[in-house]
Write an enzyme that holds these catalytic residues in place. Structure first.
Site: not given
Length: 355
Positions: A312, A37, A190, A51, A117-118, A84
């Site tokens: 667990e 981006t 993120k 975009y 950023t992904d 990305s």
């Protein structure tokens, strides 16, 4: 020549020499562009979420922020031009090798990687594990493209260069920088896909950059960079052992696990509910896969906290591994790197504790 002219000439020469020395004294920061981006473009200034990523080349990114020239001698390298989410292990290895080559140069003081950023957190964490250096490496992105109103990329890039140029940034591992905030590559992720404060860590920020100056508040304690047992120079080829993630929910089936096994996957990161839980009706499937040689790592789909071993499920009995506080995507990377060295679950568990 009059005495006045002589003095004026000497002052002019002296000032010129001082400016030259000042220019020489600036640190050199390499900007390695990969797309994303921060290099995107929308149809109009109001397109902040709609975009096309990876359109703007590195020199344009640098020239759009002329103030960074006051911080450092900045040079650009176009490593990739990609959104990305399309990065694979092949691209990860390529980025790491290019960054490794740069930090080995004596004249380079720091490196900034511009990135979508992904998967920014994955690239940052991978570099943190495989690049041996104490020089600052900063991965930076943006949530709005350069064409948008109030684009955050230019200020993010300015702050990232300031961070990479600062001697105080040495030895702190690979950092992520956005929204004025310095984050550790290891434990940041993120958290939101719209706002400019997209990234955060449950353990808090390392610091902040304000008006081009870094301020520090904590430091990571896990193994990284120079202290890592992994090294990009030891990894051959353009792929890593195949590791995949399954996502926990109610009403699961064994189909995905069995398909991964048929595809030759070497390890599965089970992003389980809560404390990395595995539903009782899938336990036999995972135990059978482990008996066939597949590594099973229990991670959690929950953002914060960490997975407790032998809680667990009896991990010792089943010979499973827990991801501790690493999220599934980072657990995938650490497991893939571990498998370049060992198939021992005890060794892999040690790595999760230490990294």
């Amino acid at each position: 020549m009059t005495q006045y002219k002589m003095v004026k000439t000497l002052l002019t020469l002296s000032m010129g020499a001082m400016l030259s020395i000042s220019a020489l004294a600036k640190p050199t920061v390499m900007v390695v562009a990969t797309g994303g981006t921060i290099a995107g473009a929308g149809a109009s200034a109001t397109n902040s979420a709609t975009y096309t990523a990876a359109k703007v080349p590195v020199d344009t990114l640098i020239n759009a922020v002329p103030q960074i020239k006051d911080l450092a001698d900045v040079k650009g390298v176009q490593a990739l031009q990609i959104a990305s989410e399309s990065i694979t292990d092949k691209e990860l290895l390529s980025i790491a090798r290019q960054v490794n080559d740069l930090v080995k140069k004596p004249e380079v003081n720091g490196v900034v990687i511009t990135h979508g950023t992904d998967t920014l957190e994955e690239t940052a964490f991978f570099l943190n594990l495989v690049v041996h250096t104490d020089k600052p490496i900063v991965v930076v992105g943006s949530m709005r493209p350069p064409s948008a109103l109030s684009a955050d990329g230019p200020l993010n890039l300015y702050g990232a260069v300031a961070l990479a140029a600062s001697p105080e940034s040495k030895g702190k591992g690979v950092m992520m920088f956005m929204n004025d905030t310095i984050l550790a590559a290891r434990d940041s992720s993120k958290r939101i896909n719209i706002h400019t404060n997209a990234f955060d860590s449950q353990w808090g920020a390392l610091g902040m950059v304000v008006e081009g100056k870094p301020y520090w508040f904590r430091q990571g304690v896990k193994r990284q960079t120079n202290n890592s047992e992994f090294n990009i120079e030891d990894i051959k080829g353009d792929s890593l052992p195949l590791v995949q993630i399954t996502y926990g929910s109610d009403s699961m089936t064994p189909v995905a696990y069995e398909a991964y096994a048929k595809a030759g996957v070497k390890a599965i990161i089970n992003a389980g509910t809560g404390n990395g839980s595995v539903p009782n009706y899938l336990v036999d499937t995972l135990r059978n896969l482990r008996q066939q040689g597949m590594i099973i790592v229990r991670a959690s789909r929950v953002q914060d906290g960490f997975v407790l071993r032998n809680a667990e499920k009896p991990d010792d009995e089943y010979d499973w591994v827990v991801a501790h506080d690493l999220n599934p995507q980072k657990a995938r990377l650490l497991t893939a790197l571990a498998l370049t060295k060992t198939n021992s679950t005890k060794e892999l568990q040690r790595m999760f504790w230490q990294y």
